[in-house]
Design a protein around this motif. Structure first.
Motif, PDB file in Angstrom:
ATOM      1  N   UNK A  19       0.810  -1.219   0.000  1.00  0.00           N
ATOM      2  CA  UNK A  19       0.000   0.000   0.000  1.00  0.00           C
ATOM      3  C   UNK A  19       0.840   1.264   0.000  1.00  0.00           C
ATOM      4  N   UNK A  20       2.056   1.186   0.467  1.00  0.00           N
ATOM      5  CA  UNK A  20       2.999   2.300   0.409  1.00  0.00           C
ATOM      6  C   UNK A  20       4.380   1.747   0.701  1.00  0.00           C
ATOM      7  N   UNK A  21       5.383   2.601   0.619  1.00  0.00           N
ATOM      8  CA  UNK A  21       6.744   2.200   0.967  1.00  0.00           C
ATOM      9  C   UNK A  21       7.489   3.422   1.473  1.00  0.00           C
ATOM     10  N   UNK A  22       8.465   3.180   2.329  1.00  0.00           N
ATOM     11  CA  UNK A  22       9.335   4.234   2.818  1.00  0.00           C
ATOM     12  C   UNK A  22      10.746   3.962   2.319  1.00  0.00           C
ATOM     13  N   UNK A  23      11.412   4.987   1.792  1.00  0.00           N
ATOM     14  CA  UNK A  23      12.798   4.884   1.320  1.00  0.00           C
ATOM     15  C   UNK A  23      12.969   3.782   0.282  1.00  0.00           C
ATOM     16  N   UNK A  24      11.972   3.616  -0.579  1.00  0.00           N
ATOM     17  CA  UNK A  24      12.029   2.649  -1.686  1.00  0.00           C
ATOM     18  C   UNK A  24      12.121   1.196  -1.231  1.00  0.00           C
ATOM     19  N   UNK A  25      11.653   0.897  -0.047  1.00  0.00           N
ATOM     20  CA  UNK A  25      11.644  -0.492   0.403  1.00  0.00           C
ATOM     21  C   UNK A  25      10.717  -1.335  -0.453  1.00  0.00           C
ATOM     22  N   UNK A  26      11.209  -2.485  -0.930  1.00  0.00           N
ATOM     23  CA  UNK A  26      10.363  -3.393  -1.717  1.00  0.00           C
ATOM     24  C   UNK A  26      10.842  -4.817  -1.505  1.00  0.00           C
ATOM     25  N   UNK A  27       9.940  -5.785  -1.758  1.00  0.00           N
ATOM     26  CA  UNK A  27      10.258  -7.175  -1.422  1.00  0.00           C
ATOM     27  C   UNK A  27      11.031  -7.911  -2.521  1.00  0.00           C
ATOM     28  N   UNK A  28      12.064  -8.609  -2.100  1.00  0.00           N
ATOM     29  CA  UNK A  28      12.753  -9.600  -2.936  1.00  0.00           C
ATOM     30  C   UNK A  28      12.509 -10.955  -2.293  1.00  0.00           C
TER      31      UNK A  28
END
Length: 558
Positions: free
Chosen positions: A468-477
Motif C-alpha cells: 500500500x505504500x513504501x518508505x525509502x524505496x523499500x520493496x520485497x525480494x
C-alpha cells in the motif's frame, strides 16, 4: 520540563466526530444559542475588528495580519497559547484586512499577496465560517490552526503528548513512561471517516467542522494530523494541503467553508457537515473563487456489478482542480455525489481502498450526470484469482495483518505492538501472524512455510505481493527453498516522506509479481516449501526508519 502532577485535573471528553455521532445533537445546531440579549454587529478597537454574533460568541481578527486574536465564548477566552494566535499556516504577516456587514452576515476579508482568506459570522450563531483561497505556490498556506488556551481541554489520547514523554522520532513522536506512544499525527481517521474534530468539557464543546476538501489532495482515504493537545494548549486543524505521505499534487482555489463551532457540550449540528451544509447566504458576498450551489452539478450511478459484497465500495472523482467521493450502496452499488464543480473527472471505484475500475465523466453546472450500471471486470479485482494460498485480503489496506489497526494511532515501537518478527505457516492463522509492515532493519527475512500437492509442485506458479505504500524505496525480494531468488524489483512511485511511523499506510497501491519455476518446489509433499521475503533498498537509515513497506495481500496463484 517536569511532570504535570501539580496541575488541576478537569473532567473532559475527547471526541473525533462523525455524522452518526451527531445524529442526536439537534440542540447544538447553528442557532441553538440565539436567545442572548447581545446585539449582532462589529466594532473596531484600533488593533482588531471585534465581532459579536448576537449569541454567546465574540471574536476578534487582527487588522494588520488577519490573525484570529480572541475567541470568547460565554465570557471565557479560548484562543491562543504560547503567545501565538490562530491563523493560516504560522501567520501571514502584514495583510490588508477589511470588514463589512450584509444583513445578517458579517464578512472579514484578508488579502496577502495572491492569498485570500475569509471569516464570516451569522447573526445568532456560535459559529465562525472560514474560507481560504490559495491561488498558487507563491504563498505558503497549507492549514488553518485554531490555537486553544492551555488547561481547558486536557486529554491523554493518541494525538496528545504530556510533559512525561520522551522524543523517539524527529520532534513530533513521543513515548510515555508506560511505553505508549503519542503524536499529533496519530489521528487514526481517514478524511472520509470524520466530519468534525474537537473537545468537550464543562458543558462547552469546541469543534472544527471540516470542509468538503474539494481543493485538498490525497482522496477519501488520506490521513493527516487533525489536532494536538498538551498541558501547554491545543490545536484544531483544517488541512488545506499536507505534503506528508501525499499521493497527489497540490490543488488551488477556494477551499471551504470549514467551521469553528461552539456548543453546549454536544456535537456540532449535522447541518454544518460537509455534504449537508448550505451557504446560499454567502452567494452574494463576493468571495474570490466562490461557486454557489447553482454553479455545481452531480454525478449519480444506478449501480455497480461485479462487487465483492463483503467489502465497502467508494466512488471517487478527481481532476487537477478538485476531488470528491461518495459511498456505493451496499445492496446494489448505487451512488450519488453532489456539489461538484463543472469539468471532466476521472471516476474511480474502490474496493476498500483498492482501485478496481476507472473511467471518465463530465459534470455540468446545474445538471446531473447519470451513469448506467458500472460492471467491474472480474480480472480487475486480484482477489478473484484462483490461489493455492492467500494471506490477507486484496482491499488496498493492511487490515487483518498483525498490528495493522494499532499502526493508525501509534508508533511501531509502542509497547502495545506485538513482536514484528516471527515466521508464518499457511493454515495456522497466517494473516494475523503476518506483520502489516516490513522493514529492512527490523523484520526482513520473514519465512512463510507451506505445502504443495504433487500436481502443484509439478508446475510453475506466480507469486504476488501487494503493498500500500513504501518508505525509502523499500520493496520485497523473494527466495524459495534457498534454490531460487528473484531479481530485485524496481521501486514503484511512492511518497518520499515518513509514513509507516506516523500513522499512515496509504500511498500508491502496487502489486509485485514473481514467476517461480517448477524446478524449485519440494517434490516430497510432506515437506514444507519455504518462502523468504527480504526488504531491499539502498535508502533509509536504521530501525523503523530503515527502508520499509506496508502489506496489502500476498498469494501463490494456482
Amino acid at each position: 520540563m517536569s511532570g504535570s502532577s501539580n496541575r488541576p485535573v478537569r473532567r473532559r471528553t475527547f471526541v473525533l466526530g462523525s455524522a452518526a455521532a451527531a445524529g442526536s445533537a439537534a440542540l447544538a445546531g447553528p442557532l441553538s444559542n440565539s436567545a442572548s440579549a447581545a446585539a449582532f454587529g462589529y466594532s473596531d478597537d484600533g488593533s482588531n475588528y471585534v465581532v459579536d454574533t448576537g449569541a454567546n460568541l465574540v471574536f476578534k481578527v487582527g487588522k494588520s495580519n488577519g490573525d484570529l486574536t480572541s475567541l470568547v465564548y460565554r465570557g471565557t477566552e479560548y484562543q491562543g497559547y504560547g503567545g501565538m494566535n490562530s491563523h493560516i499556516e504560522s501567520g501571514l504577516g502584514s495583510s490588508t484586512v477589511t470588514i463589512r456587514q450584509s444583513g445578517s452576515t458579517i464578512l472579514i476579508s484578508v488579502a496577502y499577496g495572491t492569498l485570500r482568506h475569509y471569516y464570516a459570522a451569522r447573526s445568532g450563531e456560535n459559529n465562525i465560517y472560514l474560507w481560504t483561497n490559495k491561488a498558487d505556490t507563491s504563498v505558503s498556506a497549507t492549514r488553518y490552526i485554531l490555537r486553544v488556551k492551555k488547561g481547558l481541554f486536557l486529554n491523554d489520547e493518541p494525538d496528545s503528548y504530556t510533559y512525561t514523554n520522551s522524543t523517539i522520532e524527529a520532534s513530533d513522536v513521543f513515548a510515555k513512561s508506560d511505553g505508549q506512544t503519542r503524536s499529533k499525527h496519530f489521528s487514526k481517521l481517514r478524511v472520509m471517516d470524520y466530519d468534525y474534530v474537537g473537545w468537550s468539557s464543562g458543558g462547552v464543546g469546541l469543534w472544527m467542522v471540516r470542509s468538503n476538501h474539494e481543493k485538498a489532495s490525497g482522496g477519501p482515504f488520506y490521513r493527516s494530523l487533525l489536532r494536538h493537545q498538551s498541558a501547554d494548549g491545543g490545536g484544531l486543524y483544517e488541512i488545506l494541503y499536507y505534503g506528508q505521505n501525499q499521493t497527489e499534487a497540490q490543488r488551488f482555489g477556494l477551499q471551504g467553508p470549514y467551521v469553528i463551532a461552539f456548543t453546549d457540550g454536544g456535537a456540532p449540528s449535522s447541518s454544518l457537515f460537509p455534504g449537508t451544509l448550505t451557504t446560499s447566504w454567502a452567494d452574494s458576498l463576493g468571495m474570490s473563487g466562490y461557486v454557489g450551489a447553482g454553479g455545481r452539478g452531480r454525478v449519480a450511478g444506478v449501480g455497480i456489478t461485479g462487487r465483492n459484497t463483503a467489502f465497502p465500495y467508494t466512488v471517487g472523482l478527481a481532476n487537477s482542480a478538485a476531488q470528491y467521493w461518495g459511498s456505493a450502496r451496499a445492496s446494489d452499488g448505487y451512488f450519488s455525489i453532489g456539489g461538484v464543480l463543472p469539468g471532466t473527472y476521472t471516476l474511480t471505484v474502490y474496493k476498500g481502498e483498492l482501485a478496481v475500475y476507472s473511467t471518465t465523466t463530465t459534470v455540468s453546472a446545474g445538471g446531473t450526470t447519470t451513469l448506467n450500471s458500472i460492471a467491474i471486470p472480474s480480472s480487475n479485482d486480484p482477489g478473484n484469482a484462483s490461489a493455492i494460498w492467500r494471506i490477507g485480503d486484496w482491499n488496498g489496506t493492511p487490515g487483518g495483518f498483525k498490528n495493522a489497526d494499532l499502526m493508525t494511532y501509534a508508533h511501531p515501537s509502542d509497547v502495545r505492538a506485538a513482536s514484528w518478527t516471527g515466521n508464518v505457516v499457511i493454515g495456522n492463522n497466517e494473516t494475523a501472524s503476518f506483520p502489516c509492515y516490513m522493514w529492512k532493519d527490523v523484520n526482513s527475512g520473514l519465512l512463510v512455510y507451506f505445502r504443495l500437492t504433487a500436481a502443484q509442485a509439478a508446475a510453475a506458479h506466480t507469486l504476488r505481493i501487494g503493498v500500500t505504500t513504501a518508505y525509502a524505496n523499500g520493496r520485497p525480494q523473494v527466495t524459495v527453498n534457498d534454490a531460487w531468488t528473484s531479481a530485485i524489483p524496481s521501486p514503484p512511485t511512492q511518497p518520499n516522506t515518513r509514513s509507516l511511523t506516523n500513522g499512515s499506510y496509504r500511498g500508491n497501491n502496487h502489486t509485485f509479481t514473481y514467476n517461480v519455476p517448477a524446478s524449485v518446489w519440494k517434490t516430497d509433499t510432506s515437506q514444507y516449501n519455504v518462502l523468504r521475503i527480504d526488504v531491499v533498498s539502498g535508502s533509509g537509515t536504521t530501525g523503523f526508519l530503515s527502508a520499509g513497506t506496508a502489506i496489502d495481500a500476498l498469494d501463490l496463484l494456482s
